[in-house]
Design an enzyme around this catalytic site. Structure first.
Site, short mmCIF file in Angstrom:
data_model
loop_
_atom_site.label_atom_id
_atom_site.label_comp_id
_atom_site.label_asym_id
_atom_site.label_seq_id
_atom_site.Cartn_x
_atom_site.Cartn_y
_atom_site.Cartn_z
N GLU A 44 0.84 -1.19 0.00
CA GLU A 44 0.00 0.00 0.00
C GLU A 44 0.87 1.25 0.00
O GLU A 44 1.85 1.34 0.76
CB GLU A 44 -0.90 -0.01 1.23
CG GLU A 44 -1.59 1.29 1.58
CD GLU A 44 -2.50 1.80 0.47
OE1 GLU A 44 -2.52 3.02 0.25
OE2 GLU A 44 -3.18 0.97 -0.17
N GLN A 45 0.53 2.22 -0.87
CA GLN A 45 1.35 3.42 -0.97
C GLN A 45 1.23 4.33 0.24
O GLN A 45 2.16 5.06 0.58
CB GLN A 45 1.02 4.19 -2.23
CG GLN A 45 -0.37 4.80 -2.26
CD GLN A 45 -0.59 5.63 -3.52
OE1 GLN A 45 0.34 5.92 -4.27
NE2 GLN A 45 -1.84 6.02 -3.74
N ARG A 116 -16.54 3.30 6.28
CA ARG A 116 -15.53 2.59 5.49
C ARG A 116 -14.31 2.22 6.34
O ARG A 116 -13.74 1.13 6.19
CB ARG A 116 -15.09 3.46 4.31
CG ARG A 116 -14.03 2.82 3.40
CD ARG A 116 -13.68 3.75 2.25
NE ARG A 116 -12.69 3.15 1.36
CZ ARG A 116 -11.39 3.25 1.52
NH1 ARG A 116 -10.91 3.94 2.57
NH2 ARG A 116 -10.55 2.69 0.67
N TYR A 220 -27.72 8.07 6.19
CA TYR A 220 -27.97 6.87 6.98
C TYR A 220 -26.99 6.85 8.15
O TYR A 220 -25.92 7.46 8.09
CB TYR A 220 -27.82 5.59 6.14
CG TYR A 220 -26.58 5.53 5.27
CD1 TYR A 220 -25.33 5.20 5.81
CD2 TYR A 220 -26.66 5.78 3.90
CE1 TYR A 220 -24.20 5.14 5.01
CE2 TYR A 220 -25.54 5.72 3.09
CZ TYR A 220 -24.31 5.38 3.66
OH TYR A 220 -23.19 5.33 2.86
N ASP A 298 -12.15 -1.22 -8.07
CA ASP A 298 -12.15 -0.06 -8.97
C ASP A 298 -11.07 -0.14 -10.03
O ASP A 298 -11.20 0.49 -11.09
CB ASP A 298 -11.97 1.23 -8.16
CG ASP A 298 -13.24 1.65 -7.45
OD1 ASP A 298 -14.30 1.04 -7.70
OD2 ASP A 298 -13.19 2.59 -6.64
#
Length: 409
Positions: A44-45, A116, A220, A298
């Site tokens: 991961e960057q 998230r 929500y 993505d």
């Protein structure tokens, strides 16, 4: 500067697999592949997995995978009572479809909302110790018949049997192996933020979307009800960044909804800061792999958020790919990757198409078309999100993988 070749630990894995990107799709894929016995590393960057982003939705098609396929339990999820569509000006109900127990019984899984960051934390905790490598920004990828070599900005490199590109819409890995990654702008941007939980008592715990001319507003609860998450979709002719961490102007956000129902304006008045996220996707390619590199999330198929399925598609990718690679070896890898593409492309294309349809349907100007839409959605038995979305929520990625394996055997 060092330029050592760093191999993922071989352990007992049949293949050495490097995952580039520690988002939802990358971490879930790593967990699934490790459960199959492969030796996996995640690169991961970012220097840390911080609380980036805001609320997301996991529908039953992905929620059932978390515990069933990946063995993950996420804290702070909320099960909304209903999916509620309202009119922009006065809040009158267009339709309200009960979720909760009805959705759980029908689809054998919950429909949940969450932050998230809570999902990322749970997935990061689910990979084996030593799997996750931070501050490793990929700068080059080279592959041949025997493997893939990845170079990082810090001077390190690795060689693996397979690389999983999970590095987002503008995937460097996908571009490096010849897969076009030029996003197309939707013409919309999203203001995202978190408001006081006091508003939940007034507004209820529904997953609510207010539909209006050329824009809509969603809210929500997340984080166990500690925050009210909101997303404000507005027209945007500008080239807004896609980053979860890009800052927006709260004054601009309020101005977009200045004549909307007072409850919408009250949500925006109860927060001082918002993120601003440009909304992009791109057509899904016929294949989601190239050589010994495969795309998930993505990086493979960015989806506009008008169907709340971006995170779910990434989790489905991870489940199908890890199942197909469960007994894979370097010798049969090409066939298994082809099976993955064949399984996923039709489904993600359909989800992408529905997302585009909603971009139009949600934003109709007041008038005959809008009135026909509201009547259709409000008619009992018509526009029922559960019935209409049986194809979506009832899908189990593990079944899809089993069918693909049978065809491939």
């Amino acid at each position: 500067m060092q330029n050592d070749i760093v191999h993922p630990s071989r352990g007992l894995g049949r293949m050495r697999i490097a995952v580039v990107g520690a988002g939802i799709g990358g971490l879930a894929t790593a967990i699934g592949l490790q459960k199959c016995g492969h030796s996996v590393s995640v690169h991961e960057q970012a220097a840390a997995l911080t609380e980036v982003g805001a609320g997301i939705v996991l529908a039953p098609n992905s929620q059932r995978l978390l515990a069933g396929a990946f063995g993950i339990v996420v804290s702070g999820t909320v099960r909304p009572s209903a999916l509620h569509l309202r009119r922009w000006q006065d809040g009158s109900t267009i339709s309200r479809q009960l979720l909760g127990a009805e959705a759980s019984a029908r689809f054998r899984a919950d429909y949940v909302t969450l932050h998230r960051a809570d999902l990322i934390d749970a997935l990061a905790a689910g990979v084996q110790p030593g799997t996750l490598h931070l501050a490793q920004r990929t700068i080059a990828v080279r592959q041949d018949d025997d493997g893939v070599e990845v170079d990082f900005e810090n001077g390190e490199s690795l060689r693996a049997d397979l690389v999983v590109a999970a590095d987002g819409n503008r995937s460097l890995v996908a571009a490096a192996v010849g897969v076009p990654t030029v996003p197309r702008a939707s013409g919309y941007a999203a203001y995202r933020g978190l408001a006081s939980p006091d508003l939940i008592e007034e507004l209820g715990d529904d997953h609510t979307a207010w539909l209006g001319p050329d824009r809509h507003f969603v809210h929500y609860p997340v984080s166990g009800g500690r925050f009210l998450n909101f997303v404000a979709i507005v027209p945007s002719p500008r080239d807004e960044p896609e980053s979860w961490s890009s800052a927006g102007d709260i004054g601009d956000a309020r101005a977009h909804f200045a004549d909307w129902d007072p409850r919408v304006r009250r949500i925006l008045a109860c927060t001082d800061s918002v993120g601003l996220w440009g909304l992009y996707d791109r057509p899904v390619h016929d294949v989601l792999h190239a050589g010994r590199t495969v795309l998930v999330g993505d990086a493979a198929h960015p989806v506009l958020p008008f169907f709340a399925q971006g995170a779910s598609m990434a989790l489905e990718d991870a489940a199908v790919l890890s199942s197909l690679l469960g007994r894979a070896t370097p010798e049969n890898l090409a066939d298994r990757l082809a099976a993955y593409s064949a399984a996923r492309v039709p489904r993600v294309r359909k989800v992408q198409q529905v997302s585009y349809r909603n971009a139009t349907m949600f934003h109709l100007a007041d008038g005959p078309e809008q009135q026909a839409r509201d009547a259709r959605l409000g008619t009992p038995g018509a526009g029922d999100p559960l019935r209409d979305n049986d194809w979506l929520y009832g899908y189990d990625a593990r079944d899809e993988a089993a069918v693909a394996l049978a065809r491939n055997s």
